[in-house]
Design a protein around this motif. Structure first.
Motif, PDB file in Angstrom:
ATOM      1  N   ILE A  78       5.519  -5.275  16.785  1.00  0.00           N
ATOM      2  CA  ILE A  78       5.725  -3.835  16.575  1.00  0.00           C
ATOM      3  C   ILE A  78       6.216  -3.565  15.158  1.00  0.00           C
ATOM      4  O   ILE A  78       5.705  -2.669  14.463  1.00  0.00           O
ATOM      5  CB  ILE A  78       6.720  -3.290  17.612  1.00  0.00           C
ATOM      6  CG1 ILE A  78       6.085  -3.285  19.004  1.00  0.00           C
ATOM      7  CG2 ILE A  78       7.180  -1.876  17.227  1.00  0.00           C
ATOM      8  CD1 ILE A  78       7.055  -2.987  20.125  1.00  0.00           C
ATOM      9  N   ASP A  79       7.181  -4.349  14.701  1.00  0.00           N
ATOM     10  CA  ASP A  79       7.726  -4.144  13.356  1.00  0.00           C
ATOM     11  C   ASP A  79       6.656  -4.374  12.291  1.00  0.00           C
ATOM     12  O   ASP A  79       6.599  -3.634  11.292  1.00  0.00           O
ATOM     13  CB  ASP A  79       8.904  -5.085  13.113  1.00  0.00           C
ATOM     14  CG  ASP A  79      10.128  -4.734  13.949  1.00  0.00           C
ATOM     15  OD1 ASP A  79      10.192  -3.598  14.475  1.00  0.00           O
ATOM     16  OD2 ASP A  79      11.009  -5.603  14.089  1.00  0.00           O
ATOM     17  N   GLU A  80       5.818  -5.372  12.507  1.00  0.00           N
ATOM     18  CA  GLU A  80       4.764  -5.660  11.522  1.00  0.00           C
ATOM     19  C   GLU A  80       3.706  -4.562  11.523  1.00  0.00           C
ATOM     20  O   GLU A  80       3.153  -4.232  10.463  1.00  0.00           O
ATOM     21  CB  GLU A  80       4.120  -7.020  11.810  1.00  0.00           C
ATOM     22  CG  GLU A  80       3.200  -7.506  10.708  1.00  0.00           C
ATOM     23  CD  GLU A  80       3.922  -7.778   9.389  1.00  0.00           C
ATOM     24  OE1 GLU A  80       3.286  -7.596   8.327  1.00  0.00           O
ATOM     25  OE2 GLU A  80       5.104  -8.191   9.413  1.00  0.00           O
ATOM     26  N   THR A  81       3.451  -3.981  12.680  1.00  0.00           N
ATOM     27  CA  THR A  81       2.513  -2.859  12.735  1.00  0.00           C
ATOM     28  C   THR A  81       3.054  -1.679  11.948  1.00  0.00           C
ATOM     29  O   THR A  81       2.308  -1.024  11.197  1.00  0.00           O
ATOM     30  CB  THR A  81       2.250  -2.447  14.194  1.00  0.00           C
ATOM     31  OG1 THR A  81       1.755  -3.574  14.929  1.00  0.00           O
ATOM     32  CG2 THR A  81       1.226  -1.323  14.272  1.00  0.00           C
ATOM     33  N   ARG A  82       4.332  -1.409  12.072  1.00  0.00           N
ATOM     34  CA  ARG A  82       4.941  -0.324  11.302  1.00  0.00           C
ATOM     35  C   ARG A  82       4.849  -0.607   9.804  1.00  0.00           C
ATOM     36  O   ARG A  82       4.569   0.295   8.998  1.00  0.00           O
ATOM     37  CB  ARG A  82       6.393  -0.131  11.712  1.00  0.00           C
ATOM     38  CG  ARG A  82       6.579   0.294  13.182  1.00  0.00           C
ATOM     39  CD  ARG A  82       7.976   0.806  13.422  1.00  0.00           C
ATOM     40  NE  ARG A  82       8.183   2.041  12.671  1.00  0.00           N
ATOM     41  CZ  ARG A  82       9.359   2.628  12.522  1.00  0.00           C
ATOM     42  NH1 ARG A  82      10.446   2.090  13.061  1.00  0.00           N
ATOM     43  NH2 ARG A  82       9.462   3.739  11.827  1.00  0.00           N
ATOM     44  N   LEU A  83       5.064  -1.871   9.428  1.00  0.00           N
ATOM     45  CA  LEU A  83       4.950  -2.239   8.019  1.00  0.00           C
ATOM     46  C   LEU A  83       3.509  -2.095   7.534  1.00  0.00           C
ATOM     47  O   LEU A  83       3.269  -1.638   6.410  1.00  0.00           O
ATOM     48  CB  LEU A  83       5.439  -3.673   7.806  1.00  0.00           C
ATOM     49  CG  LEU A  83       5.324  -4.202   6.375  1.00  0.00           C
ATOM     50  CD1 LEU A  83       6.127  -3.328   5.406  1.00  0.00           C
ATOM     51  CD2 LEU A  83       5.786  -5.655   6.300  1.00  0.00           C
ATOM     52  N   ALA A  84       2.554  -2.462   8.387  1.00  0.00           N
ATOM     53  CA  ALA A  84       1.146  -2.325   8.015  1.00  0.00           C
ATOM     54  C   ALA A  84       0.803  -0.868   7.727  1.00  0.00           C
ATOM     55  O   ALA A  84       0.097  -0.560   6.751  1.00  0.00           O
ATOM     56  CB  ALA A  84       0.254  -2.883   9.120  1.00  0.00           C
ATOM     57  N   TYR A  85       1.290   0.032   8.563  1.00  0.00           N
ATOM     58  CA  TYR A  85       1.073   1.462   8.307  1.00  0.00           C
ATOM     59  C   TYR A  85       1.712   1.873   6.978  1.00  0.00           C
ATOM     60  O   TYR A  85       1.125   2.635   6.197  1.00  0.00           O
ATOM     61  CB  TYR A  85       1.664   2.302   9.436  1.00  0.00           C
ATOM     62  CG  TYR A  85       0.767   2.467  10.634  1.00  0.00           C
ATOM     63  CD1 TYR A  85      -0.459   3.121  10.533  1.00  0.00           C
ATOM     64  CD2 TYR A  85       1.151   1.996  11.886  1.00  0.00           C
ATOM     65  CE1 TYR A  85      -1.285   3.285  11.640  1.00  0.00           C
ATOM     66  CE2 TYR A  85       0.335   2.153  12.998  1.00  0.00           C
ATOM     67  CZ  TYR A  85      -0.881   2.802  12.860  1.00  0.00           C
ATOM     68  OH  TYR A  85      -1.696   2.959  13.964  1.00  0.00           O
ATOM     69  N   GLN A  86       2.914   1.389   6.713  1.00  0.00           N
ATOM     70  CA  GLN A  86       3.610   1.736   5.476  1.00  0.00           C
ATOM     71  C   GLN A  86       2.836   1.235   4.261  1.00  0.00           C
ATOM     72  O   GLN A  86       2.662   1.976   3.270  1.00  0.00           O
ATOM     73  CB  GLN A  86       5.010   1.129   5.480  1.00  0.00           C
ATOM     74  CG  GLN A  86       5.804   1.383   4.201  1.00  0.00           C
ATOM     75  CD  GLN A  86       7.148   0.671   4.197  1.00  0.00           C
ATOM     76  OE1 GLN A  86       7.719   0.395   5.261  1.00  0.00           O
ATOM     77  NE2 GLN A  86       7.647   0.351   3.024  1.00  0.00           N
ATOM     78  N   LEU A  87       2.364  -0.005   4.315  1.00  0.00           N
ATOM     79  CA  LEU A  87       1.613  -0.563   3.191  1.00  0.00           C
ATOM     80  C   LEU A  87       0.322   0.202   2.959  1.00  0.00           C
ATOM     81  O   LEU A  87      -0.074   0.456   1.817  1.00  0.00           O
ATOM     82  CB  LEU A  87       1.332  -2.046   3.444  1.00  0.00           C
ATOM     83  CG  LEU A  87       2.562  -2.963   3.434  1.00  0.00           C
ATOM     84  CD1 LEU A  87       2.190  -4.349   3.915  1.00  0.00           C
ATOM     85  CD2 LEU A  87       3.189  -3.017   2.043  1.00  0.00           C
ATOM     86  N   ASN A  88      -0.333   0.582   4.051  1.00  0.00           N
ATOM     87  CA  ASN A  88      -1.559   1.365   3.920  1.00  0.00           C
ATOM     88  C   ASN A  88      -1.258   2.738   3.317  1.00  0.00           C
ATOM     89  O   ASN A  88      -2.018   3.237   2.474  1.00  0.00           O
ATOM     90  CB  ASN A  88      -2.219   1.523   5.285  1.00  0.00           C
ATOM     91  CG  ASN A  88      -3.516   2.298   5.198  1.00  0.00           C
ATOM     92  OD1 ASN A  88      -4.434   1.949   4.469  1.00  0.00           O
ATOM     93  ND2 ASN A  88      -3.603   3.380   5.951  1.00  0.00           N
ATOM     94  N   THR A  89      -0.160   3.350   3.734  1.00  0.00           N
ATOM     95  CA  THR A  89       0.222   4.650   3.187  1.00  0.00           C
ATOM     96  C   THR A  89       0.492   4.559   1.693  1.00  0.00           C
ATOM     97  O   THR A  89       0.155   5.471   0.922  1.00  0.00           O
ATOM     98  CB  THR A  89       1.453   5.193   3.925  1.00  0.00           C
ATOM     99  OG1 THR A  89       1.141   5.343   5.315  1.00  0.00           O
ATOM    100  CG2 THR A  89       1.873   6.550   3.372  1.00  0.00           C
ATOM    101  N   GLU A  90       1.065   3.449   1.261  1.00  0.00           N
ATOM    102  CA  GLU A  90       1.325   3.266  -0.167  1.00  0.00           C
ATOM    103  C   GLU A  90       0.028   3.134  -0.955  1.00  0.00           C
ATOM    104  O   GLU A  90      -0.074   3.614  -2.092  1.00  0.00           O
ATOM    105  CB  GLU A  90       2.233   2.052  -0.366  1.00  0.00           C
ATOM    106  CG  GLU A  90       3.650   2.300   0.128  1.00  0.00           C
ATOM    107  CD  GLU A  90       4.525   1.062   0.146  1.00  0.00           C
ATOM    108  OE1 GLU A  90       4.020  -0.023  -0.229  1.00  0.00           O
ATOM    109  OE2 GLU A  90       5.704   1.177   0.530  1.00  0.00           O
ATOM    110  N   VAL A  91      -0.985   2.507  -0.359  1.00  0.00           N
ATOM    111  CA  VAL A  91      -2.302   2.445  -1.002  1.00  0.00           C
ATOM    112  C   VAL A  91      -2.873   3.849  -1.140  1.00  0.00           C
ATOM    113  O   VAL A  91      -3.409   4.232  -2.195  1.00  0.00           O
ATOM    114  CB  VAL A  91      -3.261   1.539  -0.205  1.00  0.00           C
ATOM    115  CG1 VAL A  91      -4.681   1.622  -0.770  1.00  0.00           C
ATOM    116  CG2 VAL A  91      -2.781   0.091  -0.224  1.00  0.00           C
ATOM    117  N   LEU A  92      -2.746   4.647  -0.076  1.00  0.00           N
ATOM    118  CA  LEU A  92      -3.252   6.020  -0.104  1.00  0.00           C
ATOM    119  C   LEU A  92      -2.486   6.870  -1.127  1.00  0.00           C
ATOM    120  O   LEU A  92      -3.081   7.704  -1.817  1.00  0.00           O
ATOM    121  CB  LEU A  92      -3.137   6.646   1.288  1.00  0.00           C
ATOM    122  CG  LEU A  92      -3.974   6.000   2.397  1.00  0.00           C
ATOM    123  CD1 LEU A  92      -3.654   6.652   3.733  1.00  0.00           C
ATOM    124  CD2 LEU A  92      -5.462   6.103   2.085  1.00  0.00           C
TER     125      LEU A  92
END
Length: 222
Positions: free
Chosen positions: A200-214
């Protein structure tokens, strides 16, 4: 009550797929309502902006799919390695259409994408983390990605074979059935509490990293 049953109850009374969705919904919403994403969904993003996003996708998916090939025999990660999901060939076709035959010389990963890719590569030692990144990317592609496919094609005169093939999942058959099957695989994972929370924590981080790309793309194209 057996120890296994107690462990199962300690996770959550709900299915793990429901727990994962609920725990990451806010992160999903943040990514979806980012300025760059809104322009993409509204059909107001320039073709250059869309092309830049496709280029950044290429680096992320190349890393994720390379990792998937290395984890294909793992009892957890291997359940989520679907050959029919692979996106790199479609991204190559899109980039060839959008940028021409020299596309490889015309793209490079942004700093945000390099950070994202580095984190994906670290999941070689954390297979549940691979599942987290896989879930974040592909479940979005076969859900909201289908709306993006239509909007971008209409806005820029593209087609499934010319510019938006990334969003075409013809090999999956029914997308609702695929999503249901994917959630069933998540629910079938035998995870102790610490492993479930790491996923779950890694999924949240994945969303955060993707948001930073955007966000990086937004600064350049919005």
């Amino acid at each position: 009550m057996s120890a296994t049953a107690e462990a199962s109850l300690s996770l959550s009374p709900e299915l793990f797929s429901e727990r994962l969705k609920a725990a990451t919904w806010g992160d999903h919403e943040t990514a979806e309502h980012h300025g760059f994403t809104r322009a993409l969904l509204d059909g107001t993003l320039s073709l250059d902006g869309y092309t830049a996003m496709v280029a950044q996708h290429y680096f992320a998916y190349a890393a994720l799919e390379d990792l998937g090939s290395r984890l294909a025999d793992h009892p957890v990660a291997g359940r989520f390695v679907y050959p029919e999901l692979l996106r790199v060939p479609a991204l190559v076709r899109d980039l060839e259409h959008l940028l021409g035959p020299t596309w490889r010389d015309r793209i490079s990963p942004s700093l945000a994408t390099r950070t994202y890719v580095a984190r994906i590569e670290q999941m070689a030692d954390h297979p549940e983390g691979f599942v987290a990144h896989h879930y974040t990317r592909y479940m979005g592609d076969v859900s909201g990605g289908q709306f993006i496919r239509r909007v971008v094609a209409e806005a820029h005169g593209l087609s499934d074979d010319h510019g938006v093939s990334f969003y075409v999942f013809d090999r999956l058959g029914s997308l609702p059935k695929f999503r249901a099957g994917y959630r069933a695989r998540l629910d079938a994972l035998e995870l102790d509490e610490s492993t479930a929370q790491r996923l779950i924590d890694e999924t949240r981080l994945a969303y955060q990293l993707n948001t930073e790309v955007l966000a990086d793309l937004g600064r350049a194209y919005c």
